[in-house]
Scaffold this active site. Structure first.
Site, mmCIF file in Angstrom:
data_model
loop_
_atom_site.group_PDB
_atom_site.id
_atom_site.type_symbol
_atom_site.label_atom_id
_atom_site.label_comp_id
_atom_site.label_asym_id
_atom_site.label_seq_id
_atom_site.Cartn_x
_atom_site.Cartn_y
_atom_site.Cartn_z
ATOM 1 N N TYR A 15 -2.004 7.018 -13.018
ATOM 2 C CA TYR A 15 -1.319 7.846 -12.022
ATOM 3 C C TYR A 15 -0.558 6.939 -11.067
ATOM 4 C CZ TYR A 15 -0.773 10.809 -7.866
ATOM 5 O OH TYR A 15 -0.274 11.482 -6.792
ATOM 6 N N ASP A 110 1.224 -1.390 -10.460
ATOM 7 C CA ASP A 110 0.755 -0.461 -9.430
ATOM 8 C C ASP A 110 -0.612 -0.952 -8.976
ATOM 9 O OD1 ASP A 110 -0.432 1.591 -8.000
ATOM 10 O OD2 ASP A 110 0.331 3.182 -9.294
ATOM 11 N N LYS A 138 -2.928 2.399 0.437
ATOM 12 C CA LYS A 138 -4.313 2.661 0.803
ATOM 13 C C LYS A 138 -4.943 1.523 1.593
ATOM 14 C CE LYS A 138 -4.983 5.521 -3.343
ATOM 15 N NZ LYS A 138 -4.909 6.855 -2.761
#
Length: 303
Positions: A15, A110, A138
């Site tokens: 994702y 990522d 994050k």
């Protein structure tokens, strides 16, 4: 903008945020175009994204051969964290780097999950593979909404005002989020920070594995730095297909019991787990006690 090409390769089960290009599930084979994975994503956009199974080099080679000269970029989580935690197999990332160099494809890591969790500088500092672009999020915000990306100078110079690619956002450069992120990263720079956290996590994992064996519940646990994940299965998990073959009914009881016992585990089998420097002996003891109760409940579910 940098390549002048239209196609993107991503891996099934990885994702990369709510971008129309990347909200795509697996097609009908390694080298087929994807279909939208979310309502509202135009099929014309999704058709520019090609899916390959994670850890499958041959699928990548097949795609590159079929669409030679048309692939702009390959984006991947260097450690998959959105199908549970799945590690790259030996030389997988290194071979991706070689293929991207040969085919003039931009390699994007990522590291939203792995960046500053598995090591200072992310997983690329462990595996020794340098991507062309890196996405972070994050962790670098210290709990605040913050993200960043960077990479090769010639690619980054495509951004306005130097280049034709415009990029802006509501939270871009937000001073409070940036201050929180800087404070967070300064704490992570302390001597032996990652060694101390990884050692404590590994100790807890060993106890969980012993309990699982004692109670007859098959479990696979992986960990790097402060990132870890588990599957209630006796087979090795290498991609989204094998991740989805785990004991779902047993997992539901296991996870719901942990949550009932006030252990904040993700309510999905396709999520990684994270360790924090706030976890001490008290939290470990509580977790181990809750895990044993969860295992006793889970073993009652026949598989």
């Amino acid at each position: 903008a940098a390549s002048g090409k239209d196609l993107i390769i991503k891996c099934d089960g990885c994702y990369h945020g709510h971008a129309d290009y990347l909200l795509v599930a697996a097609g009908s084979g390694a080298a087929t175009f994807g279909e939208p994975d979310s309502a509202g994503v135009p099929s014309a956009i999704a058709s520019n994204t090609i899916i390959a199974p994670y850890n499958d080099i041959e699928a990548i080679k097949e795609i590159c051969a079929k669409h030679k000269g048309n692939v702009a970029a390959l984006i991947i989580e260097p450690i998959a964290g959105n199908m549970g935690m799945v590690m790259p197999q030996d030389n997988y990332l290194q071979t991706l780097r070689e293929i991207c160099d040969q085919e003039n494809i931009i390699l994007i890591f990522d590291e939203v999950m792995t960046g500053f969790r598995v090591a200072w500088g992310g997983y690329q500092n462990i595996c020794g593979v340098k991507p062309d672009l890196t996405c972070l999020g994050k962790v670098i915000g210290g709990g605040m909404p913050l993200a960043a990306y960077g990479g090769r100078k010639d690619i980054m110079q495509q951004l306005a005002p130097l280049g034709p690619c415009y990029q802006a956002g509501t939270l871009s450069g937000n001073s409070i989020a940036v201050a929180a992120g800087i404070a967070n990263l300064q704490l992570a720079q302390a001597d032996d920070f990652y060694t101390v956290q990884a050692t404590a996590l590994e100790g807890m994992i060993c106890e969980i594995e012993e309990l699982a064996q004692q109670h007859g519940v098959p479990i696979q646990i992986g960990n790097v730095g402060t990132m870890w994940g588990y599957f209630l299965t006796d087979h090795t998990v290498t991609d989204f297909k094998t991740a989805s073959e785990t004991h779902m009914d047993r997992w539901k009881i296991f996870a719901s019991t942990l949550i009932k016992e006030k252990v904040n585990i993700a309510p999905s089998p396709y999520e990684a787990a994270f360790w924090s420097s706030a976890h001490g002996e008290k939290e470990i003891a509580h977790t181990i006690d809750a895990v044993e109760k969860a295992l006793l409940a889970a073993v009652q579910v026949k598989c």
